[in-house]
Design an enzyme around this catalytic site. Structure first.
Site, mmCIF file in Angstrom:
data_model
loop_
_atom_site.group_PDB
_atom_site.id
_atom_site.type_symbol
_atom_site.label_atom_id
_atom_site.label_comp_id
_atom_site.label_asym_id
_atom_site.label_seq_id
_atom_site.Cartn_x
_atom_site.Cartn_y
_atom_site.Cartn_z
ATOM 1 N N ARG A 180 0.733 -1.229 0.007
ATOM 2 C CA ARG A 180 0.125 -0.022 0.152
ATOM 3 C C ARG A 180 0.702 1.111 -0.121
ATOM 4 O O ARG A 180 0.519 2.212 -0.303
ATOM 5 C CB ARG A 180 -0.930 0.006 1.342
ATOM 6 C CG ARG A 180 -2.043 -1.043 1.437
ATOM 7 C CD ARG A 180 -2.843 -0.939 2.315
ATOM 8 N NE ARG A 180 -2.244 -0.873 3.866
ATOM 9 C CZ ARG A 180 -2.203 -2.115 4.404
ATOM 10 N NH1 ARG A 180 -2.722 -3.191 3.847
ATOM 11 N NH2 ARG A 180 -1.610 -2.330 5.752
ATOM 12 N N SER A 226 -1.403 2.100 15.471
ATOM 13 C CA SER A 226 -2.010 1.022 15.282
ATOM 14 C C SER A 226 -3.178 1.081 16.309
ATOM 15 O O SER A 226 -3.297 0.786 17.644
ATOM 16 C CB SER A 226 -1.377 -0.617 15.356
ATOM 17 O OG SER A 226 -2.587 -1.386 15.109
ATOM 18 N N HIS A 308 2.167 -11.021 17.838
ATOM 19 C CA HIS A 308 1.331 -10.636 17.043
ATOM 20 C C HIS A 308 0.490 -11.517 16.420
ATOM 21 O O HIS A 308 -0.883 -11.421 15.927
ATOM 22 C CB HIS A 308 1.867 -9.629 15.795
ATOM 23 C CG HIS A 308 0.780 -9.012 14.949
ATOM 24 N ND1 HIS A 308 0.270 -9.324 13.995
ATOM 25 C CD2 HIS A 308 -0.155 -7.797 15.080
ATOM 26 C CE1 HIS A 308 -0.684 -8.742 13.474
ATOM 27 N NE2 HIS A 308 -0.925 -7.527 14.347
ATOM 28 N N PHE A 315 -8.069 -12.464 16.644
ATOM 29 C CA PHE A 315 -9.036 -11.338 15.848
ATOM 30 C C PHE A 315 -9.909 -12.253 14.953
ATOM 31 O O PHE A 315 -11.184 -12.224 14.755
ATOM 32 C CB PHE A 315 -8.188 -10.267 15.006
ATOM 33 C CG PHE A 315 -9.179 -9.482 14.345
ATOM 34 C CD1 PHE A 315 -10.072 -8.606 14.882
ATOM 35 C CD2 PHE A 315 -9.372 -9.809 12.948
ATOM 36 C CE1 PHE A 315 -10.865 -7.775 14.054
ATOM 37 C CE2 PHE A 315 -9.918 -8.916 12.177
ATOM 38 C CZ PHE A 315 -10.828 -8.097 12.691
ATOM 39 N N HIS A 332 -4.772 1.538 11.028
ATOM 40 C CA HIS A 332 -3.464 1.810 11.431
ATOM 41 C C HIS A 332 -2.748 2.756 10.620
ATOM 42 O O HIS A 332 -3.314 3.178 9.413
ATOM 43 C CB HIS A 332 -2.451 0.615 11.334
ATOM 44 C CG HIS A 332 -2.073 0.009 10.094
ATOM 45 N ND1 HIS A 332 -1.589 -1.152 10.161
ATOM 46 C CD2 HIS A 332 -1.757 0.527 9.064
ATOM 47 C CE1 HIS A 332 -1.227 -1.552 8.793
ATOM 48 N NE2 HIS A 332 -1.120 -0.362 8.176
HETATM 49 C C1 HEM Z 1 -2.016 -6.556 10.324
HETATM 50 C C2 HEM Z 1 -5.046 -7.514 13.631
HETATM 51 C C3 HEM Z 1 -2.828 -4.445 16.754
HETATM 52 C C4 HEM Z 1 0.928 -4.270 13.674
HETATM 53 C C5 HEM Z 1 -2.784 -6.968 10.966
HETATM 54 C C6 HEM Z 1 -4.209 -7.620 10.138
HETATM 55 C C7 HEM Z 1 -4.862 -7.865 11.150
HETATM 56 C C8 HEM Z 1 -4.345 -7.627 12.306
HETATM 57 C C9 HEM Z 1 -6.429 -8.415 11.035
HETATM 58 C C10 HEM Z 1 -4.298 -8.002 8.810
HETATM 59 C C11 HEM Z 1 -4.915 -6.401 8.448
HETATM 60 C C12 HEM Z 1 -5.151 -6.124 6.951
HETATM 61 O O1 HEM Z 1 -4.222 -5.948 6.117
HETATM 62 O O2 HEM Z 1 -6.343 -5.897 6.776
HETATM 63 C C13 HEM Z 1 -4.743 -6.426 14.741
HETATM 64 C C14 HEM Z 1 -5.664 -6.617 15.787
HETATM 65 C C15 HEM Z 1 -5.197 -5.787 16.680
HETATM 66 C C16 HEM Z 1 -3.951 -5.392 16.245
HETATM 67 C C17 HEM Z 1 -6.978 -7.142 16.070
HETATM 68 C C18 HEM Z 1 -5.319 -5.151 18.054
HETATM 69 C C19 HEM Z 1 -6.641 -5.726 18.742
HETATM 70 C C20 HEM Z 1 -1.717 -4.304 16.044
HETATM 71 C C21 HEM Z 1 -0.560 -3.459 16.979
HETATM 72 C C22 HEM Z 1 0.198 -3.355 15.931
HETATM 73 C C23 HEM Z 1 0.061 -4.142 14.744
HETATM 74 C C24 HEM Z 1 -0.989 -2.594 18.056
HETATM 75 C C25 HEM Z 1 1.860 -2.723 15.878
HETATM 76 C C26 HEM Z 1 1.810 -1.731 16.925
HETATM 77 C C27 HEM Z 1 0.363 -4.992 12.283
HETATM 78 C C28 HEM Z 1 1.294 -4.750 11.021
HETATM 79 C C29 HEM Z 1 0.214 -5.452 10.314
HETATM 80 C C30 HEM Z 1 -0.958 -5.923 10.872
HETATM 81 C C31 HEM Z 1 2.414 -3.999 11.130
HETATM 82 C C32 HEM Z 1 0.733 -5.476 8.547
HETATM 83 C C33 HEM Z 1 1.422 -6.660 8.171
HETATM 84 C C34 HEM Z 1 1.574 -6.550 6.773
HETATM 85 O O3 HEM Z 1 0.927 -6.260 6.104
HETATM 86 O O4 HEM Z 1 2.633 -6.979 6.306
HETATM 87 N N1 HEM Z 1 -2.984 -6.857 12.250
HETATM 88 N N2 HEM Z 1 -3.871 -6.098 15.186
HETATM 89 N N3 HEM Z 1 -1.242 -4.375 15.114
HETATM 90 N N4 HEM Z 1 -0.871 -5.742 12.449
HETATM 91 FE FE1 HEM Z 1 -2.192 -6.037 13.488
#
Ligand code: HEM
Length: 362
Positions: A180, A226, A308, A315, A332
């Site tokens: 993206r 995020s 994570h 989730f 995010h």
């Molecule tokens: C990606 C869930 C918190 C870092 C994702 C994705 C989900 C998810 C479903 C895929 C999303 C998409 O691309 O549509 C969650 C949930 C969270 C949470 C339910 C809290 C309740 C966090 C936090 C961080 C984080 C606090 C970092 C500080 C990332 C990153 C990705 C990601 C970097 C992208 C990975 C990529 O595309 O290569 N997360 N997340 N997430 N999340 Fe989380």
């Protein structure tokens, strides 16, 4: 028809290929912000005060910063701002205004016209008896991306959007964050590797108490904000969120905060959004704010670190239990910054505050 996350005017020939699987259909909808095409950059600033030990004198500090935001001429006021707070790993209480401007020139005009700059630079700040900090990110639009699960409640930078996208394709697979980012079409965006043992050497970090310290910018520093908003959940979903998602989120955020350095994370905190009426943390909106040495380090943590994986896996179970009808909102923002697109300055803050962590202890 799914939309491409990168808007047409920022597309260029790719030398770095995408990770989108063939004929990919995301399992749930995701949206991104569409900014005006003439918008070249944006500014996100966190300007706040630190109390170590905590003290309720924070109310006057946040009032002072808030007044700089609102007393400036309308044209240079931030497009959006809110108050945030966190008690950090040292037990210090940090409270700040998080604000966004639609250009670096609007931000620079605000600094001068609100008289914030003069106030900040005054030596009196070093004698205020508590810490002050500012963390200012100024990405060009190709070095920023934001994605959210809900298309009705814009968060942060999305308040400056012209329109919200339709459902977009590049999300919910590993690597989608990079896909993206417009700047990642032809640049691996490699940063300066951080190892526990190295950093920017600074003499005499001991006795930091009253010092004003500027942390130099780092090549391709990667910042994630995020967020989670469960304020609109009904009791059953709220219970599920608080019992199943919130604990794993805290575990992940504590890992990055306390042990993140070994995987390339300089600093991390799980912030609360503060209720503007009560001046207390609302406890229904939080966000993790993390500073990484390289986009790759953030990708590796999200894809492969158990903390994570637990958040992500939790989730999917959560969404399944609710038949994918969620009131929980997630978003995010990602910033990958050139060295001159960052400004980190700390006055009288403890030495593990934000990007002060980058400095080598002597
Ligand atoms: C990606 C869930 C918190 C870092 C994702 C994705 C989900 C998810 C479903 C895929 C999303 C998409 O691309 O549509 C969650 C949930 C969270 C949470 C339910 C809290 C309740 C966090 C936090 C961080 C984080 C606090 C970092 C500080 C990332 C990153 C990705 C990601 C970097 C992208 C990975 C990529 O595309 O290569 N997360 N997340 N997430 N999340 Fe989380």
């Amino acid at each position: 028809m799914l939309e491409c996350a990168i808007p047409e005017h920022l597309r260029r020939e790719r030398t770095c290929s995408v990770s989108t699987p063939l004929n990919y259909q995301p399992p749930f909808p995701g949206y991104c912000a569409r900014f005006p095409t003439q918008m070249k950059n944006l500014v996100m600033g966190i300007i706040g005060a630190q109390y170590d030990p905590p003290s309720n004198r924070y109310k006057s500090s946040i009032h002072v910063i808030g007044t700089f935001m609102t007393s400036a001429p309308k044209e240079v006021q931030p497009s959006f701002s809110e108050v945030i707070s966190v008690t950090d790993k040292r037990g210090a209480y940090n409270i700040a205004v998080l604000a966004y401007w639609p250009s670096t020139s609007a931000y620079e005009s605000w600094e001068v016209e609100s008289r914030f700059k003069r106030w900040w630079q005054s030596p009196e700040r070093e004698a205020d008896g508590h810490g002050w900090f500012q963390e200012i990110l100024r990405p060009t639009v190709d070095r920023f991306e934001t994605v959210f699960s809900n298309n009705e409640n814009p968060e942060g930078a999305a308040n400056m959007q012209e329109i919200i996208s339709g459902e977009m394709q590049e999300h919910a697979y590993w690597g989608s964050m990079r896909d993206r980012l417009a700047a990642a079409q032809d640049d691996r965006l490699e940063g300066e590797k951080c190892h526990a043992a190295n950093g920017v050497p600074v003499n005499g970090l001991e006795g930091i108490a009253s010092k004003r310290i500027h942390v130099p910018g780092m090549k391709n520093l990667c910042v994630i904000r995020s967020g989670q908003d469960w304020s609109d959940t009904l009791p059953a979903e709220r219970k599920l969120y608080l019992e199943t998602m919130h604990p794993v989120l805290i575990e992940g955020m504590n890992f990055l905060r306390d042990e993140g350095r070994e995987i390339g994370c300089y600093a991390n905190n799980l912030w609360d959004v503060v209720d503007s009426k009560t001046q207390e943390a609302s406890l229904e909106r939080t966000f993790g704010l993390g500073f990484f040495d390289d986009l790759k380090s953030l990708e590796c943590w999200s894809k492969s670190h158990q903390t994570h994986i637990n958040i992500f896996g939790g989730f999917l179970t959560y969404a399944k239990k609710l038949n994918n009808v969620l009131s929980l909102r997630l978003f995010h923002e990602i910033y990958v910054l050139e060295s001159d697109q960052q400004h980190f300055e700390y006055i009288g803050c403890h030495d593990e505050t934000g990007m002060l962590n980058v400095l080598q202890r002597t």
